[in-house]
Scaffold this active site. Structure first.
Site, short mmCIF file in Angstrom:
data_model
loop_
_atom_site.label_atom_id
_atom_site.label_comp_id
_atom_site.label_asym_id
_atom_site.label_seq_id
_atom_site.Cartn_x
_atom_site.Cartn_y
_atom_site.Cartn_z
N LEU A 225 0.85 -1.20 0.00
CA LEU A 225 0.00 0.00 0.00
C LEU A 225 0.88 1.25 0.00
O LEU A 225 1.63 1.49 0.94
CB LEU A 225 -0.91 0.00 1.23
CG LEU A 225 -1.80 1.24 1.40
CD1 LEU A 225 -2.85 1.31 0.30
CD2 LEU A 225 -2.48 1.22 2.77
N HIS B 130 6.14 2.91 12.05
CA HIS B 130 6.74 4.13 11.50
C HIS B 130 5.69 5.24 11.51
O HIS B 130 4.49 4.98 11.32
CB HIS B 130 7.20 3.85 10.07
CG HIS B 130 8.06 4.90 9.47
ND1 HIS B 130 7.54 6.08 8.95
CD2 HIS B 130 9.41 4.97 9.28
CE1 HIS B 130 8.53 6.81 8.47
NE2 HIS B 130 9.67 6.16 8.67
#
Length: 341
Positions: free
Chosen positions: A127, A231
């Site tokens: 993605l 992240h």
């Protein structure tokens, strides 16, 4: 408007650019010309193949295209059954107890155990929405369109669906978790190890990875702090998956310790909430809600999101001719739709 469709050979150059833009830690799309070409070839073959009664080792890769300009806005994918050809590794975070009644000592400790527990699960992957298009509903559509494909083609996929979330690393691709492994076992930097895994060279994992459970409290503090963390750029994607029903069961990536979340396919919100609606083409729409919708095809799959009018009683959907053309459907045909949240 935009449309999500299966990737094609003509998208090679743009997919390569996306691989470069995605940076370190995006394991499923390494910067490798041969691998990217193979990904497109494998995806085209997967969309064409009749799978019969059950999931196979297929890769479905989509792109989001701006229908006005032809620009590729991003990419997204689904792996039907991971780990059937190459070992699919994770660490599982669990607890052990050290107890001595005689000394009246009771201690618990967290351990990381190397495993292949998600073998044959279906995986949401690859993605990436390009920087100029990170606005409005684009990110949600790029992620959630996969749920309509899953809902319409359940025999192609496992009951368990997972998603590996990118773990913590800096702009140079340095991971605090991997740094500890590198210092003690691998002597390979994180970008190199991540790249080798991305191109399918995973033998080194089995050869060099510690074979026994790793006590978390023996890791550096920096490594401990990022276990199960994502992240900063991945946080929105994780929140979106949680809203669909995904949860974390303690599995983490073996390189950056990012969490792998899982859900049962039939329990996903957009799978449960979607339905088949008969198309009515109208000149002007009166609906106010964005609706995520797709046709019922595989090789010619098309998905988009737009204002549309759903009648959940009559199971009809009113769309404009422009939307019908994008989805390649006609009045009287069916499409799958769900309100976009």
């Amino acid at each position: 408007m935009f449309v999500v469709r299966p990737i094609q050979q003509k998208d090679y150059a743009e997919l390569f650019k996306i691989a470069v833009e995605s940076g370190h830690g995006f394991t499923s799309l390494p910067v490798n010309e041969e691998l990217i070409a193979n990904k497109i070839n494998n995806a085209e073959a997967s969309f064409k193949e009749d799978v019969g009664d059950g999931p196979c080792d297929h890769s479905y890769l989509f792109v989001m295209e701006d229908t006005d300009t032809g620009q590729i806005m991003g990419t997204t994918g689904i792996e039907s059954s991971v780990g059937l050809k190459d070992a699919f590794y994770h660490y599982h975070l669990s607890k052990v107890v050290h107890n001595s009644r005689e000394l009246n000592v009771y201690n618990t400790a967290e351990v990381l155990t190397l495993c292949n527990d998600y073998t044959a699960a279906s995986e949401l992957c690859t993605l990436f929405l390009r920087e100029p298009y990170r606005e409005g509903i684009n990110g949600r559509v790029l992620s959630k369109c996969r749920f309509l494909f899953l809902a319409q083609n359940r025999t192609r996929f496992s009951d368990t669906v997972i998603a590996e979330m990118r773990g913590v690393s800096n702009d140079n691709g340095e991971s605090p978790f991997w740094q500890w492994l590198e210092d003690n076992f691998f002597s390979l930097d994180f970008p190199t190890a991540d790249y080798l895994t991305g191109i399918g060279q995973k033998v080194f994992i089995a050869e060099l990875m510690p074979k026994y459970p790793v006590y978390v409290n023996l890791l550096s503090q920096a490594a401990q702090d990022v276990i199960g963390k994502v992240h900063e750029n991945t946080a929105p994607a994780l929140n979106l998956l949680k809203s669909e029903g995904f949860s974390w069961k303690g599995y983490v990536d073996i390189f950056d310790a990012g969490p792998t979340v899982e859900a049962n396919l039939s329990q996903l919100r957009s799978v449960q909430g979607s339905n088949l609606y008969t198309v009515e083409v109208v000149e002007q729409l009166t609906g106010e809600d964005n609706v995520l919708m797709s046709n019922l095809e595989v090789e010619l799959f098309r998905a988009t999101a737009a204002t549309a009018q759903l009648d959940k009683t009559l199971l009809t959907i009113q769309i404009t001719q422009e939307i019908a053309d994008v989805l390649k459907v006609s009045a009287g045909e069916q499409l799958r739709a769900v309100k976009l949240i």
